[in-house]
Design a protein around this motif. Structure first.
Motif, PDB file in Angstrom:
ATOM      1  N   ALA A  64      68.150  42.866  55.852  1.00  0.00           N
ATOM      2  CA  ALA A  64      68.364  41.371  56.214  1.00  0.00           C
ATOM      3  C   ALA A  64      69.106  40.789  55.421  1.00  0.00           C
ATOM      4  N   ALA A  65      69.016  40.720  54.070  1.00  0.00           N
ATOM      5  CA  ALA A  65      69.866  39.725  53.314  1.00  0.00           C
ATOM      6  C   ALA A  65      71.414  40.076  53.227  1.00  0.00           C
ATOM      7  N   GLN A  66      71.692  41.419  53.512  1.00  0.00           N
ATOM      8  CA  GLN A  66      73.079  41.967  53.156  1.00  0.00           C
ATOM      9  C   GLN A  66      74.162  41.162  53.918  1.00  0.00           C
ATOM     10  N   VAL A  89      64.803  32.549  53.347  1.00  0.00           N
ATOM     11  CA  VAL A  89      63.669  32.857  52.422  1.00  0.00           C
ATOM     12  C   VAL A  89      62.936  33.913  52.833  1.00  0.00           C
ATOM     13  N   ASP A  90      62.795  34.372  54.185  1.00  0.00           N
ATOM     14  CA  ASP A  90      62.086  35.193  54.566  1.00  0.00           C
ATOM     15  C   ASP A  90      62.419  36.668  54.288  1.00  0.00           C
ATOM     16  N   THR A  91      63.683  36.797  53.951  1.00  0.00           N
ATOM     17  CA  THR A  91      64.276  38.169  53.359  1.00  0.00           C
ATOM     18  C   THR A  91      63.566  38.613  52.356  1.00  0.00           C
ATOM     19  N   ARG A  92      62.970  37.628  51.635  1.00  0.00           N
ATOM     20  CA  ARG A  92      62.327  38.041  50.257  1.00  0.00           C
ATOM     21  C   ARG A  92      63.183  38.432  49.144  1.00  0.00           C
ATOM     22  N   GLU A  93      64.474  37.976  49.601  1.00  0.00           N
ATOM     23  CA  GLU A  93      65.750  38.081  48.482  1.00  0.00           C
ATOM     24  C   GLU A  93      66.509  36.839  48.581  1.00  0.00           C
TER      25      GLU A  93
END
Length: 300
Positions: free
Chosen positions: A110-112, A139-143
């Motif tokens: 999701a962060a990519q 923030v919710d990506t945890r990355e």
């Protein structure tokens, strides 16, 4: 009316309805989501230093980058660069977290999209550069730390409970940015720790409804996004659905005590790639000192 005439009437009616539905579908899926509008405001503030009278800020928000979202983002970049603003601010949600991501544990994927999104947004040009904050999806990506590093590496400076001064003509204003109010750990007191109470402050925070709390602090202008303006806005009804923390101030200008809030409708979409009466938005703010604005209205 004969049976044949009735049947023909129904055929024509169905044809007209289908044509209308196709036209509406083209508008909400192809036309409106891909053509950003430019909204402009002149805002007056008594605390604004005279040296910053006429200072311009462009706000973009809610990119939710993928190949489809790249279309309105590219269009917005071309418009923004033509404005030659003093500063550009980006108010979060560079990526999209898919449903059930916490169960499926696909946070990194999701962060990519932050990388191609940052690369594209690095084409933005402003005299004093670009300042950003994170949104709930980032923030919710945890990355979030990786997303911050990526954005910073492309010149899109991220503020998380921080403030930076902007100086010109011997005067100063501050740009403050909070961590995401929903998924993060926002701390306005830390952000304003080094900011004198009488200085002019522009606050960036993704969720607009946080303004009720921010109005208790020495903040003059809050710029937010998050809602996408609802993506669908029905006359006389409003948005059928709005996210948490964007239900009180879902779009446009609001005054909460001494705090001026603007909620930008964003560039991207989420869940469904549609917009109705809610086009992607670029916002241009021209800041005016209140005394200078009065002088312009009543010249000697």
């Amino acid at each position: 009316m004969s049976f044949l005439t009735r049947r023909r009437f129904l055929q024509i009616s169905v044809g007209v309805a289908a044509t209308g539905a196709l036209a509406l579908g083209e508008d909400i899926v192809i036309l409106e989501p891909n053509h950003p509008i430019l909204t402009t405001f002149e805002l007056t503030f008594p605390k604004l230093p005279a040296a910053f009278n006429g200072f311009t800020i462009v706000q973009l928000s809610d990119f939710h980058y993928d190949e489809r979202a790249a279309v309105p983002i590219r269009a917005a970049i071309e418009i923004v660069n033509g404005l030659r603003p003093d500063l550009i601010v980006l108010t979060g949600d560079f990526v999209t977290v898919p449903p059930l991501h916490k169960i499926l544990r696909n946070e990194r994927s999701a962060a990519q999209p932050a990388e191609p999104c940052a690369l594209l947004l690095s084409q933005l040009r402003a005299r004093l550069g670009v300042v950003s904050v994170l949104g709930n999806h980032d923030v919710d990506t945890r990355e979030a730390s990786w997303i911050v590093k990526t954005l910073n590496s492309h010149g899109l400076r991220v503020l998380r409970n921080q403030s930076i001064p902007i100086e010109q003509g011997g005067s100063r204003i501050w740009i403050s940015g909070l961590d995401d109010a929903w998924e993060g750990d926002p701390d306005i007191e830390i952000a304003l720790r080094d900011v004198p109470n009488n200085d002019f402050v522009v606050l960036l925070v993704h969720e607009p409804d946080f303004a009720d709390k921010m109005a208790r602090y020495p903040v003059d202008l809050q710029l937010s996004g998050h809602s996408h303006g609802g993506q669908i806005w029905l006359p006389g009804i409003g948005a059928p659905w709005l996210p948490l923390f964007a239900r009180k101030y879902p779009r446009g200008m609001h005054q909460i005590g001494n705090l001026t809030l603007y909620t930008n409708m964003g560039l991207g979409t989420i869940r469904l790639p549609i917009r109705l009466n809610c086009p992607p938005e670029i916002t241009l703010f021209t800041l005016r000192r209140a005394e200078a604005a009065r002088d312009a209205e009543h010249p000697v």
